[in-house]
Each structure stands twice: as structure tokens, then as C-alpha cells.
Design a protein around this motif. Structure first.
Motif, mmCIF file in Angstrom:
data_model
loop_
_atom_site.group_PDB
_atom_site.id
_atom_site.type_symbol
_atom_site.label_atom_id
_atom_site.label_comp_id
_atom_site.label_asym_id
_atom_site.label_seq_id
_atom_site.Cartn_x
_atom_site.Cartn_y
_atom_site.Cartn_z
ATOM 1 N N GLU A 37 0.826 -1.203 0.000
ATOM 2 C CA GLU A 37 0.000 0.000 0.000
ATOM 3 C C GLU A 37 0.863 1.257 0.000
ATOM 4 O OE1 GLU A 37 -3.521 0.550 0.030
ATOM 5 O OE2 GLU A 37 -3.355 -1.481 -0.764
ATOM 6 N N TYR A 38 1.907 1.253 0.817
ATOM 7 C CA TYR A 38 2.803 2.413 0.888
ATOM 8 C C TYR A 38 3.486 2.635 -0.462
ATOM 9 C CZ TYR A 38 6.918 5.214 1.836
ATOM 10 O OH TYR A 38 7.902 6.175 1.774
ATOM 11 N N THR A 39 3.970 1.552 -1.071
ATOM 12 C CA THR A 39 4.650 1.669 -2.360
ATOM 13 C C THR A 39 3.700 2.201 -3.428
ATOM 14 O OG1 THR A 39 6.089 -0.174 -1.751
ATOM 15 C CG2 THR A 39 6.025 0.427 -4.070
ATOM 16 N N GLU A 40 2.467 1.702 -3.437
ATOM 17 C CA GLU A 40 1.491 2.176 -4.415
ATOM 18 C C GLU A 40 1.180 3.658 -4.208
ATOM 19 O OE1 GLU A 40 -3.049 1.222 -5.970
ATOM 20 O OE2 GLU A 40 -2.370 0.393 -4.063
ATOM 21 N N GLN A 41 0.971 4.066 -2.962
ATOM 22 C CA GLN A 41 0.680 5.477 -2.680
ATOM 23 C C GLN A 41 1.860 6.367 -3.055
ATOM 24 O OE1 GLN A 41 -0.461 5.626 1.429
ATOM 25 N NE2 GLN A 41 -2.303 4.396 1.101
ATOM 26 N N LYS A 42 3.066 5.906 -2.746
ATOM 27 C CA LYS A 42 4.278 6.662 -3.079
ATOM 28 C C LYS A 42 4.416 6.802 -4.600
ATOM 29 C CE LYS A 42 8.532 8.117 -1.903
ATOM 30 N NZ LYS A 42 8.837 9.233 -1.067
ATOM 31 N N PHE A 43 4.190 5.718 -5.318
ATOM 32 C CA PHE A 43 4.265 5.730 -6.777
ATOM 33 C C PHE A 43 3.257 6.722 -7.353
ATOM 34 C CE2 PHE A 43 2.449 4.028 -10.758
ATOM 35 C CZ PHE A 43 3.563 4.113 -11.576
ATOM 36 N N LYS A 44 2.011 6.628 -6.909
ATOM 37 C CA LYS A 44 0.969 7.524 -7.423
ATOM 38 C C LYS A 44 1.268 8.976 -7.076
ATOM 39 C CE LYS A 44 -2.814 4.208 -7.564
ATOM 40 N NZ LYS A 44 -4.100 3.797 -6.960
ATOM 41 N N THR A 51 1.902 11.748 -10.000
ATOM 42 C CA THR A 51 0.948 12.842 -10.176
ATOM 43 C C THR A 51 1.416 14.151 -9.548
ATOM 44 O OG1 THR A 51 -0.249 12.239 -8.162
ATOM 45 C CG2 THR A 51 -1.001 11.245 -10.233
ATOM 46 N N GLY A 52 2.561 14.141 -8.898
ATOM 47 C CA GLY A 52 3.045 15.349 -8.250
ATOM 48 C C GLY A 52 2.341 15.631 -6.932
ATOM 49 N N GLY A 53 1.819 14.583 -6.320
ATOM 50 C CA GLY A 53 1.116 14.730 -5.052
ATOM 51 C C GLY A 53 2.071 15.004 -3.897
ATOM 52 N N GLY A 54 1.497 15.158 -2.730
ATOM 53 C CA GLY A 54 2.278 15.455 -1.534
ATOM 54 C C GLY A 54 3.028 14.240 -1.016
ATOM 55 N N PRO A 55 3.750 14.442 0.075
ATOM 56 C CA PRO A 55 4.529 13.340 0.651
ATOM 57 C C PRO A 55 3.613 12.256 1.222
ATOM 58 C CG PRO A 55 4.613 15.267 2.070
ATOM 59 C CD PRO A 55 3.900 15.682 0.818
ATOM 60 N N VAL A 56 4.111 11.032 1.206
ATOM 61 C CA VAL A 56 3.377 9.891 1.739
ATOM 62 C C VAL A 56 4.083 9.439 3.010
ATOM 63 C CG1 VAL A 56 2.623 7.532 1.290
ATOM 64 C CG2 VAL A 56 2.670 9.196 -0.568
ATOM 65 N N ILE A 57 3.331 9.303 4.070
ATOM 66 C CA ILE A 57 3.900 8.888 5.353
ATOM 67 C C ILE A 57 3.711 7.382 5.499
ATOM 68 C CG2 ILE A 57 3.744 9.129 7.854
ATOM 69 C CD1 ILE A 57 2.687 12.006 7.298
ATOM 70 N N PRO A 58 4.806 6.645 5.710
ATOM 71 C CA PRO A 58 4.685 5.193 5.835
ATOM 72 C C PRO A 58 4.054 4.788 7.164
ATOM 73 C CG PRO A 58 6.954 5.853 6.177
ATOM 74 C CD PRO A 58 6.196 7.088 5.779
ATOM 75 N N SER A 59 3.533 3.584 7.200
ATOM 76 C CA SER A 59 2.956 3.031 8.422
ATOM 77 C C SER A 59 4.052 2.871 9.473
ATOM 78 C CB SER A 59 2.335 1.666 8.119
ATOM 79 O OG SER A 59 2.055 0.968 9.300
ATOM 80 N N PRO A 60 3.742 3.086 10.737
ATOM 81 C CA PRO A 60 4.739 2.852 11.788
ATOM 82 C C PRO A 60 5.093 1.379 11.930
ATOM 83 C CG PRO A 60 2.641 3.574 12.735
ATOM 84 C CD PRO A 60 2.508 3.641 11.262
ATOM 85 N N ASN A 61 4.326 0.483 11.314
ATOM 86 C CA ASN A 61 4.634 -0.949 11.375
ATOM 87 C C ASN A 61 5.764 -1.347 10.435
ATOM 88 O OD1 ASN A 61 2.520 -1.293 13.177
ATOM 89 N ND2 ASN A 61 1.049 -1.781 11.563
#
Length: 126
Positions: A28-35, A39-49
Motif C-alpha cells: 500500500e505504501y509503495t502504491e501510494q508513493k508511486f501515485k 501525479t506530483g502529489g504530496g509526501p506519503v507517510i509510511p505506516s509505523p509498522n
């Protein structure tokens, strides 16, 4: 024990849920980071897990996918015809077979039963 009717200790049960959970969260983190990067979106914060090494590996994967989308490999190849010539059970690399396939399906050559290829095939669909 957690008081349930199961006789399996929690220390053993955790492996049944921990690995799939971390794998899912990493994906999920990798997909959000890729998107976000695409798309030039904001930073993605990874899960604390997710530990630091895994987050860095996911970041690297997202970077490689972005680079692949920006620089696709283009090939003139009749993929449909090539896939019919290889068997469903190919599991290894056979130099002689590869040479025969290249002779029968050279890159950039179209066949009479196929229309001319208008655009090259892309290695990664973005």
C-alpha cells in the motif's frame, strides 16, 4: 495465551498475521508513493509498522517504477504470435530454442496475417 479456546500460544499465532500485514502495508505504501510521485502529489507517510530498511526498499521500488514509466522500452515485436510459439510450461532458458524463435519472429517484422504494427509495445503500462 490469550484466553481463547485455541491451544496455540500467541507467539506462534503472530507469524500467521504479522507477515501478511506487513506485506500488505508495504504494498500500500509503495502504491501510494508511486501515485504521489507520478501525479506530483504530496509526501506519503509510511505506516509505523514498517521498519526503516523496508521503507527505503519501497521508496527505491517506487523510484524505479517511475523511471520505467518515464523511459519505456519500445520494441517492434508481434507478442501474440510469439506467445503462441512458446509452450505454457517453459521454465528455463534454452539458447538454441531462443535462436529458433528469433529466426521465426524477428523484432520489427510483421506477418501477412497481421496488420502492420502502428506503435511499439511498452514494457510497463503507466
Amino acid at each position: 495465551m490469550n484466553g481463547s479456546s485455541s491451544s496455540t500460544p500467541d507467539s506462534i499465532n503472530i507469524w500467521g498475521t504479522w507477515a501478511p500485514t506487513v506485506t500488505y502495508e508495504a504494498g500500500e505504501y509503495t502504491e501510494q508513493k508511486f501515485k504521489a510521485e507520478k501525479t506530483g502529489g504530496g509526501p506519503v507517510i509510511p505506516s509505523p509498522n514498517l521498519d526503516t530498511d523496508l521503507v527505503m526498499a519501497c521508496d527505491r521500488l517506487a523510484d524505479v517504477l517511475i523511471k520505467a514509466c518515464k523511459n519505456p522500452i519500445q520494441m517492434q515485436m508481434d507478442i501474440a504470435r510469439y506467445s503462441k510459439l512458446i509452450s505454457m510450461k517453459d521454465t528455463g532458458h534454452n539458447e538454441q530454442r531462443e535462436a529458433r524463435l528469433l529466426e521465426r519472429c524477428p523484432p520489427g517484422v510483421t506477418h501477412s496475417n497481421r496488420s502492420a504494427m502502428q506503435s511499439p509495445k511498452r514494457g510497463v503500462v503507466c
